[in-house]
Design a protein around this motif. Sequence first.
Motif, PDB file in Angstrom:
ATOM      1  N   SER A 140     124.639 -24.923   4.887  1.00 42.27           N
ATOM      2  CA  SER A 140     125.219 -26.098   5.059  1.00 42.27           C
ATOM      3  C   SER A 140     124.095 -27.560   5.031  1.00 42.27           C
ATOM      4  N   ARG A 141     122.890 -26.800   5.675  1.00 43.54           N
ATOM      5  CA  ARG A 141     121.919 -27.414   5.946  1.00 43.54           C
ATOM      6  C   ARG A 141     120.865 -27.471   5.261  1.00 43.54           C
ATOM      7  N   THR A 142     120.692 -27.160   3.509  1.00 45.53           N
ATOM      8  CA  THR A 142     120.210 -26.846   2.740  1.00 45.53           C
ATOM      9  C   THR A 142     120.489 -27.486   1.432  1.00 45.53           C
ATOM     10  N   MET A 143     119.820 -28.167   0.361  1.00 50.23           N
ATOM     11  CA  MET A 143     119.989 -28.380  -0.557  1.00 50.23           C
ATOM     12  C   MET A 143     118.806 -28.231  -1.651  1.00 50.23           C
ATOM     13  N   VAL A 144     119.124 -28.218  -2.939  1.00 50.12           N
ATOM     14  CA  VAL A 144     118.750 -28.250  -3.649  1.00 50.12           C
ATOM     15  C   VAL A 144     118.661 -28.694  -5.092  1.00 50.12           C
ATOM     16  N   VAL A 145     117.441 -29.567  -5.463  1.00 54.56           N
ATOM     17  CA  VAL A 145     118.149 -30.615  -6.553  1.00 54.56           C
ATOM     18  C   VAL A 145     116.619 -30.027  -8.301  1.00 54.56           C
ATOM     19  N   LEU A 146     116.952 -29.779  -8.767  1.00 55.12           N
ATOM     20  CA  LEU A 146     115.815 -29.944 -10.149  1.00 55.12           C
ATOM     21  C   LEU A 146     115.989 -31.644 -10.810  1.00 55.12           C
ATOM     22  N   GLN A 147     115.011 -31.829 -11.575  1.00 54.09           N
ATOM     23  CA  GLN A 147     115.253 -32.637 -11.836  1.00 54.09           C
ATOM     24  C   GLN A 147     114.430 -32.736 -13.733  1.00 54.09           C
ATOM     25  N   ALA A 195     121.391 -37.328   8.146  1.00 56.13           N
ATOM     26  CA  ALA A 195     121.768 -36.590   6.601  1.00 56.13           C
ATOM     27  C   ALA A 195     123.741 -37.207   7.320  1.00 56.13           C
ATOM     28  N   GLY A 196     124.308 -38.276   6.513  1.00 55.89           N
ATOM     29  CA  GLY A 196     125.331 -38.727   6.896  1.00 55.89           C
ATOM     30  C   GLY A 196     125.408 -39.586   7.783  1.00 55.89           C
ATOM     31  N   GLY A 197     124.286 -40.064   8.187  1.00 51.94           N
ATOM     32  CA  GLY A 197     123.842 -41.175   8.795  1.00 51.94           C
ATOM     33  C   GLY A 197     123.466 -40.269  10.438  1.00 51.94           C
ATOM     34  N   GLN A 198     123.204 -39.601  10.468  1.00 51.46           N
ATOM     35  CA  GLN A 198     123.230 -39.240  11.632  1.00 51.46           C
ATOM     36  C   GLN A 198     121.521 -38.331  11.453  1.00 51.46           C
ATOM     37  N   PRO A 199     120.923 -38.254  12.661  1.00 53.43           N
ATOM     38  CA  PRO A 199     119.654 -37.215  12.662  1.00 53.43           C
ATOM     39  C   PRO A 199     120.128 -35.924  12.391  1.00 53.43           C
ATOM     40  N   ALA A 200     119.876 -34.931  11.866  1.00 57.71           N
ATOM     41  CA  ALA A 200     120.080 -34.211  11.074  1.00 57.71           C
ATOM     42  C   ALA A 200     118.139 -32.689  10.824  1.00 57.71           C
ATOM     43  N   THR A 201     118.548 -31.966  10.507  1.00 56.86           N
ATOM     44  CA  THR A 201     117.095 -30.746   9.493  1.00 56.86           C
ATOM     45  C   THR A 201     117.651 -29.854   9.324  1.00 56.86           C
ATOM     46  N   PRO A 202     118.100 -30.686   7.655  1.00 60.09           N
ATOM     47  CA  PRO A 202     118.106 -30.063   6.834  1.00 60.09           C
ATOM     48  C   PRO A 202     116.572 -29.572   5.573  1.00 60.09           C
ATOM     49  N   LEU A 203     116.871 -28.627   4.702  1.00 60.50           N
ATOM     50  CA  LEU A 203     115.548 -28.092   4.779  1.00 60.50           C
ATOM     51  C   LEU A 203     116.658 -28.517   2.828  1.00 60.50           C
ATOM     52  N   ILE A 204     115.348 -29.639   2.607  1.00 60.94           N
ATOM     53  CA  ILE A 204     115.423 -30.034   0.389  1.00 60.94           C
ATOM     54  C   ILE A 204     114.612 -29.549  -0.332  1.00 60.94           C
ATOM     55  N   LEU A 205     115.001 -29.118  -1.378  1.00 55.67           N
ATOM     56  CA  LEU A 205     113.779 -28.368  -2.272  1.00 55.67           C
ATOM     57  C   LEU A 205     114.046 -29.153  -3.389  1.00 55.67           C
ATOM     58  N   THR A 206     113.311 -30.565  -4.177  1.00 51.56           N
ATOM     59  CA  THR A 206     113.099 -30.680  -5.616  1.00 51.56           C
ATOM     60  C   THR A 206     111.885 -29.975  -5.866  1.00 51.56           C
TER      61      THR A 206
END
Length: 134
Positions: A97-104, A54-65
């Motif tokens: 801040s480490r999570t994201m939800v994207v619905l398509q 994330a942001g070009g740096q190693p990260a541990t996000p949780l992304i729900l699509t």
Amino acid sequence: MPIYTCTAAQGSLTSEVKALLAAEITRIHVDINHVPPAYVNVVFSELPADSVFAGGQPATPLILTGWVRRGHPQEEATRLALELSSAIVRISGMDESRTMVVLQDGPARSAVEGGRILPEPGEEKEWLRRTGAA
């Protein structure tokens, strides 16, 4: 009908957390979109830690699509995204801040489940009756 994919770094989610997330994602979708729980699909994709950034740096996000059928009222789609976001934070314990939800969304006629073209939103009961799944 819908499919949700939870993407996370390997080892960042326990089996128990995955099961709780799958159950809560299903419950929320069923409550808002009025489909049988058996039609809600949740899969987990875990990537090696050196493959998540994330942001070009190693990260541990949780992304729900998620893919859902087009045609649901926008206020319901927004409510769905917000409730899913709240659930993944609450259950995973991750900072928001480490999570994201994207619905398509896409046309129901562009998806086939069990050999049947999906119904338009609002036509589920008739579709289930015709297919014998009701």
